[in-house]
Motif scaffolding. Structure first.
Motif, mmCIF file in Angstrom:
data_model
loop_
_atom_site.group_PDB
_atom_site.id
_atom_site.type_symbol
_atom_site.label_atom_id
_atom_site.label_comp_id
_atom_site.label_asym_id
_atom_site.label_seq_id
_atom_site.Cartn_x
_atom_site.Cartn_y
_atom_site.Cartn_z
ATOM 1 N N TYR A 22 0.814 -1.211 0.000
ATOM 2 C CA TYR A 22 0.000 0.000 0.000
ATOM 3 C C TYR A 22 0.847 1.260 0.000
ATOM 4 O O TYR A 22 2.025 1.254 0.366
ATOM 5 C CB TYR A 22 -0.932 0.020 1.215
ATOM 6 N N LYS A 23 0.205 2.342 -0.425
ATOM 7 C CA LYS A 23 0.712 3.698 -0.261
ATOM 8 C C LYS A 23 -0.452 4.523 0.274
ATOM 9 O O LYS A 23 -1.566 4.433 -0.244
ATOM 10 C CB LYS A 23 1.185 4.291 -1.589
ATOM 11 N N GLY A 24 -0.207 5.319 1.307
ATOM 12 C CA GLY A 24 -1.269 6.148 1.845
ATOM 13 C C GLY A 24 -1.656 5.766 3.259
ATOM 14 O O GLY A 24 -0.850 5.227 4.016
ATOM 15 N N SER A 25 -2.915 6.026 3.592
ATOM 16 C CA SER A 25 -3.411 5.842 4.955
ATOM 17 C C SER A 25 -4.264 4.583 5.093
ATOM 18 O O SER A 25 -5.376 4.521 4.564
ATOM 19 C CB SER A 25 -4.242 7.065 5.378
ATOM 20 N N ILE A 26 -3.765 3.597 5.819
ATOM 21 C CA ILE A 26 -4.543 2.377 6.030
ATOM 22 C C ILE A 26 -5.678 2.596 7.030
ATOM 23 O O ILE A 26 -6.522 1.719 7.203
ATOM 24 C CB ILE A 26 -3.654 1.192 6.483
ATOM 25 N N ASP A 27 -5.727 3.770 7.645
ATOM 26 C CA ASP A 27 -6.839 4.078 8.556
ATOM 27 C C ASP A 27 -8.173 4.069 7.812
ATOM 28 O O ASP A 27 -9.225 3.840 8.423
ATOM 29 C CB ASP A 27 -6.639 5.454 9.213
ATOM 30 N N LEU A 28 -8.148 4.321 6.501
ATOM 31 C CA LEU A 28 -9.381 4.327 5.716
ATOM 32 C C LEU A 28 -10.063 2.959 5.715
ATOM 33 O O LEU A 28 -11.268 2.860 5.500
ATOM 34 C CB LEU A 28 -9.105 4.754 4.274
ATOM 35 N N LEU A 29 -9.303 1.914 5.968
ATOM 36 C CA LEU A 29 -9.869 0.561 5.971
ATOM 37 C C LEU A 29 -10.864 0.349 7.102
ATOM 38 O O LEU A 29 -11.706 -0.544 7.035
ATOM 39 C CB LEU A 29 -8.751 -0.483 6.064
ATOM 40 N N ILE A 86 -10.300 4.673 -1.801
ATOM 41 C CA ILE A 86 -9.313 3.598 -1.871
ATOM 42 C C ILE A 86 -9.249 3.120 -3.310
ATOM 43 O O ILE A 86 -10.271 2.745 -3.893
ATOM 44 C CB ILE A 86 -9.685 2.415 -0.957
ATOM 45 N N ALA A 87 -8.062 3.147 -3.890
ATOM 46 C CA ALA A 87 -7.855 2.662 -5.262
ATOM 47 C C ALA A 87 -7.139 1.319 -5.213
ATOM 48 O O ALA A 87 -6.039 1.223 -4.658
ATOM 49 C CB ALA A 87 -7.040 3.672 -6.063
ATOM 50 N N GLU A 109 -2.456 8.401 -3.427
ATOM 51 C CA GLU A 109 -1.314 7.916 -2.643
ATOM 52 C C GLU A 109 -0.988 8.873 -1.492
ATOM 53 O O GLU A 109 -0.650 8.434 -0.386
ATOM 54 C CB GLU A 109 -0.080 7.787 -3.548
ATOM 55 N N LYS A 110 -1.108 10.160 -1.750
ATOM 56 C CA LYS A 110 -0.757 11.171 -0.744
ATOM 57 C C LYS A 110 -1.845 11.345 0.322
ATOM 58 O O LYS A 110 -1.543 11.526 1.505
ATOM 59 C CB LYS A 110 -0.504 12.515 -1.425
ATOM 60 N N SER A 111 -3.119 11.295 -0.114
ATOM 61 C CA SER A 111 -4.207 11.643 0.805
ATOM 62 C C SER A 111 -5.142 10.495 1.143
ATOM 63 O O SER A 111 -5.808 10.523 2.181
ATOM 64 C CB SER A 111 -5.036 12.795 0.206
ATOM 65 N N GLY A 112 -5.245 9.508 0.255
ATOM 66 C CA GLY A 112 -6.141 8.380 0.457
ATOM 67 C C GLY A 112 -5.362 7.096 0.655
ATOM 68 O O GLY A 112 -4.412 7.051 1.430
ATOM 69 N N LEU A 113 -5.755 6.052 -0.088
ATOM 70 C CA LEU A 113 -5.084 4.754 0.051
ATOM 71 C C LEU A 113 -5.062 4.032 -1.286
ATOM 72 O O LEU A 113 -6.094 3.903 -1.947
ATOM 73 C CB LEU A 113 -5.804 3.894 1.087
ATOM 74 N N VAL A 114 -3.884 3.563 -1.666
ATOM 75 C CA VAL A 114 -3.706 2.737 -2.863
ATOM 76 C C VAL A 114 -3.277 1.354 -2.404
ATOM 77 O O VAL A 114 -2.345 1.216 -1.606
ATOM 78 C CB VAL A 114 -2.645 3.341 -3.808
ATOM 79 N N LEU A 115 -3.969 0.326 -2.890
ATOM 80 C CA LEU A 115 -3.690 -1.059 -2.504
ATOM 81 C C LEU A 115 -3.337 -1.909 -3.723
ATOM 82 O O LEU A 115 -3.844 -1.675 -4.823
ATOM 83 C CB LEU A 115 -4.910 -1.686 -1.842
ATOM 84 N N SER A 116 -2.513 -2.928 -3.506
ATOM 85 C CA SER A 116 -2.221 -3.917 -4.545
ATOM 86 C C SER A 116 -1.771 -5.215 -3.890
ATOM 87 O O SER A 116 -1.048 -5.189 -2.892
ATOM 88 C CB SER A 116 -1.119 -3.416 -5.486
ATOM 89 N N GLN A 117 -2.195 -6.331 -4.470
ATOM 90 C CA GLN A 117 -1.715 -7.616 -3.971
ATOM 91 C C GLN A 117 -0.578 -8.156 -4.829
ATOM 92 O O GLN A 117 -0.079 -9.260 -4.612
ATOM 93 C CB GLN A 117 -2.852 -8.637 -3.912
ATOM 94 N N PHE A 118 -0.142 -7.350 -5.793
ATOM 95 C CA PHE A 118 0.938 -7.757 -6.690
ATOM 96 C C PHE A 118 2.270 -7.167 -6.243
ATOM 97 O O PHE A 118 2.307 -6.126 -5.575
ATOM 98 C CB PHE A 118 0.623 -7.300 -8.122
ATOM 99 N N ASP A 119 3.363 -7.837 -6.615
ATOM 100 C CA ASP A 119 4.686 -7.317 -6.288
ATOM 101 C C ASP A 119 4.811 -5.890 -6.822
ATOM 102 O O ASP A 119 4.253 -5.566 -7.881
ATOM 103 C CB ASP A 119 5.771 -8.201 -6.905
ATOM 104 N N PRO A 120 5.523 -5.025 -6.136
ATOM 105 C CA PRO A 120 5.572 -3.602 -6.494
ATOM 106 C C PRO A 120 5.930 -3.295 -7.944
ATOM 107 O O PRO A 120 5.442 -2.316 -8.508
ATOM 108 C CB PRO A 120 6.619 -3.042 -5.536
#
Length: 256
Positions: A22-29, A86-87, A109-120
């Protein structure tokens, strides 16, 4: 960065992701979340309604989850605002896909949350979009499909929602448009969103501002063009626009 905490919503997936970056704030979860998906080529009506729906849900404390694709996904993220979305990516977080949404994804990435289950460094492929869609659906408390064609990726998301027992909502469309959502309604698999404020009130954690439906406001809720509104309500339109009651997007009126 990697998410080490267990995300309860993802237990609904066929297989819990081995790793989440992830990039961003996991608090959104931990916030109430709604997933929004749909076509990459939305009609003007869908564009207006998707944006308004996302905006009002975010104002009511709901986080919008989508896949950062062109079309409906983009409108859902933009309507919610970067800090309330969340993207979920079909690629690794070192990439921003599609490139046309680079600025949008950077803001999330800066203000929300970006998620991925794939290698960076993983690049998106045809099958990674399907995998991405499962996470988008799993994270939301419900799924909204604002416009979709039969056999589209949005309908694969619907299949996931049905398997997970998620409630599915769609926008009402005219005959001949958005055939897939018409089919969902006909089959009793989805519920139409007939009035946005009433719908938002089901999920919001704060009070949603409502406007008394005068004949002018009722007319504006039909998403007329700006020109149509000026011709029919020349004095009301300017006062409402200055007062923030309505907005003009893509040439059409939306009630804020």
């Amino acid at each position: 960065m990697k998410i080490t905490e267990h995300i309860t919503e993802l237990e609904a997936m066929k297989r819990y992701p081995e790793t989440l970056y992830y990039k961003g704030s996991i608090d959104l979860l931990s916030s109430p979340k709604i997933s929004i998906v749909g076509t990459r080529r939305p009609s003007p009506y869908t564009r207006t309604m998707t944006y308004e729906l996302s905006k009002k849900l975010s104002h009511a404390g709901v986080v919008i989850v989508s896949g950062a694709a062109a079309g409906v996904d983009t409108l859902a993220h933009e309507g919610a605002g970067a800090a309330h979305t969340i993207a979920v990516m079909p690629c690794g977080i070192h990439h921003r896909y599609p490139t046309s949404n680079t600025a949008l994804i950077e803001n999330i990435e800066k203000s929300g949350l970006v998620l991925s289950q794939f290698d960076p460094d993983f690049s998106a492929t045809h099958w990674s979009f399907v995998i991405r869609n499962e996470i988008v659906v799993a994270l939301g408390d419900a799924l909204i499909v604002t416009e979709a064609d039969m056999g589209s990726g949005s309908m694969r998301s619907v299949e996931y929602a049905l398997e997970m027992g998620k409630k599915i909502y769609v926008l009402p469309h005219r005959l001949g448009e958005s055939e897939a959502t018409h089919r969902l309604l006909a089959d009793g698999k989805a519920t139409a969103i007939e009035e946005i404020d009433r719908f938002v009130a089901q999920f919001g954690v704060s009070v949603v501002q409502k406007h008394t439906d005068t004949s002018f406001i009722a007319f504006c809720r039909t998403s007329p063009t700006y020109e149509e509104a000026v011709l029919k309500f020349p004095s009301d339109i300017f006062e409402a626009e200055l007062g923030g009651v309505i907005e003009v997007r893509n040439g059409r009126i939306i009630v804020v």
